[in-house]
Design an enzyme around this catalytic site. Structure first.
Site, PDB file in Angstrom:
ATOM      1  CG  ASP A  83      -1.792   6.482   5.788  1.00  0.00           C
ATOM      2  OD1 ASP A  83      -1.362   5.787   6.726  1.00  0.00           O
ATOM      3  OD2 ASP A  83      -2.969   6.860   5.705  1.00  0.00           O
TER       4      ASP A  83
ATOM      5  CG  ASN B 190       2.073   9.500  13.803  1.00  0.00           C
ATOM      6  OD1 ASN B 190       2.811   9.807  12.874  1.00  0.00           O
ATOM      7  ND2 ASN B 190       0.812   9.128  13.591  1.00  0.00           N
TER       8      ASN B 190
HETATM    9  C1  FPP Z   1       1.689   5.816   8.365  1.00  0.00           C
HETATM   10  O1  FPP Z   1       1.282   4.487   8.153  1.00  0.00           O
HETATM   11  C2  FPP Z   1       3.109   5.853   8.529  1.00  0.00           C
HETATM   12  C3  FPP Z   1       3.754   6.336   9.613  1.00  0.00           C
HETATM   13  C4  FPP Z   1       3.092   6.909  10.795  1.00  0.00           C
HETATM   14  C5  FPP Z   1       5.216   6.284   9.703  1.00  0.00           C
HETATM   15  C6  FPP Z   1       5.944   6.668   8.460  1.00  0.00           C
HETATM   16  C7  FPP Z   1       7.255   6.073   8.550  1.00  0.00           C
HETATM   17  C8  FPP Z   1       7.890   5.442   7.551  1.00  0.00           C
HETATM   18  C9  FPP Z   1       7.458   5.361   6.158  1.00  0.00           C
HETATM   19  C10 FPP Z   1       9.108   4.751   7.854  1.00  0.00           C
HETATM   20  C11 FPP Z   1      10.354   5.374   7.888  1.00  0.00           C
HETATM   21  C12 FPP Z   1      10.593   6.775   7.487  1.00  0.00           C
HETATM   22  C13 FPP Z   1      11.820   7.237   7.470  1.00  0.00           C
HETATM   23  C14 FPP Z   1      12.118   8.641   7.129  1.00  0.00           C
HETATM   24  C15 FPP Z   1      12.958   6.385   7.765  1.00  0.00           C
HETATM   25  P1  FPP Z   1       0.278   3.842   9.195  1.00  0.00           P
HETATM   26  O2  FPP Z   1       1.075   3.185  10.243  1.00  0.00           O
HETATM   27  O3  FPP Z   1      -0.662   4.887   9.705  1.00  0.00           O
HETATM   28  O4  FPP Z   1      -0.457   2.811   8.315  1.00  0.00           O
HETATM   29  P2  FPP Z   1      -1.987   2.361   8.450  1.00  0.00           P
HETATM   30  O5  FPP Z   1      -2.823   3.582   8.150  1.00  0.00           O
HETATM   31  O6  FPP Z   1      -2.116   1.295   7.433  1.00  0.00           O
HETATM   32  O7  FPP Z   1      -2.168   1.879   9.849  1.00  0.00           O
END
Ligand code: FPP
Length: 252
Positions: free
Chosen positions: A30, A78
């Protein structure tokens, strides 16, 4: 009926009871969005930076004795994000798989995907299948990528399969106990996670591995996922080794 869960022999063939570090680490990655926003960049910039972190973390697992690594890439919730972000993430997953396929195979990593594939596009599903097939003989780090995954959705899908087995006479309701349901979960070939890490300072589990994490240890750390490093993983695995896990029993 699906295979037994919680195999007792580690990927390296050793006795897991003899180890002090976690055998299975699961990570809620996250903080990509905040990391990007702090740099005045769009959220997808953070997801791309986050994807680069994945390689470093996968590569540090053998040195830490971590046989199983499970990462939360995209949740069933998501889809509520903007169309631009969802499409960008899907494109990133396709790119990641195509780009990392050979490196993962050469490093003897075995990749599996968990989650419901129905909403994923055909091109992505075909790449996921290809990566699973290409790495299925590998016995190094067992990497599981949770994509369109939700713990409640997984339990609902598992229950549906279980109910079908009951209806078709393959399963006697009297024989159902807490060993039964895990055989129907997406994770049926994996041991339960020992350590669940969530980055970015949020102390919640967001529908991740709900059944499987009943006795996991949790680490909620402030680091945003794109800043997470092998050193931090090492620190968390060492501190896991100092915890006393009693699984509901008392120390004798
Ligand atoms: C949460 O951060 C992250 C995600 C919903 C996506 C996770 C994906 C990756 C780490 C990238 C790629 C993964 C692979 C396997 C290639 P957020 O967007 O909720 O962050 P925030 O809470 O700061 O908004």
């Amino acid at each position: 009926m699906p295979a037994d869960p919680n195999p007792q022999v580690s990927a390296a063939g050793e006795d897991p009871a003899a180890r002090s570090g976690p055998r299975h680490v699961a990570i809620i990655m996250d903080g990509n969005g905040r990391w990007a926003q702090a740099r005045g960049r769009p959220r997808l910039f953070g997801h791309h930076a986050g994807a680069r972190r994945v390689r470093e973390v996968v590569e540090c697992c053998p040195g830490l004795g971590v046989d199983y690594l499970t990462i939360f890439a995209f949740s069933t919730e998501n889809w509520k994000r903007t169309q631009t972000e969802v499409a960008g993430l899907m494109s990133l997953f396709r790119r990641y798989i195509s780009k990392e396929m050979n490196a993962l195979a050469e490093k003897s990593v075995r990749v599996r995907f968990i989650g419901d594939r129905v909403r994923l596009d055909a091109k992505l599903i075909s790449l996921m299948d290809k990566l699973e097939r290409k790495t299925e003989g590998n016995c190094g780090t067992q990497l599981t990528i949770a994509l369109n995954y939700g713990g409640r959705d997984e339990v609902a899908r598992a229950t549906k399969r279980l109910a079908r087995d009951v209806a078709d006479g393959r399963l006697n309701p009297e024989d159902i106990d807490e060993e039964t349901l895990p055989r129907y979960l997406d994770t049926h070939v994996l041991p339960d996670p020992d350590l669940v890490i969530r980055t970015s300072g949020e102390a919640r589990i967001s529908n991740f591995l709900l059944w499987q994490s009943a006795y996991a240890e949790y680490e909620f750390i402030d680091t945003l996922w794109p800043d997470f490093s092998a050193e931090e993983m090492e620190r968390l695995c060492s501190s896991f080794g100092r915890r006393e896990r009693r699984f509901g029993a008392v120390k004798t």
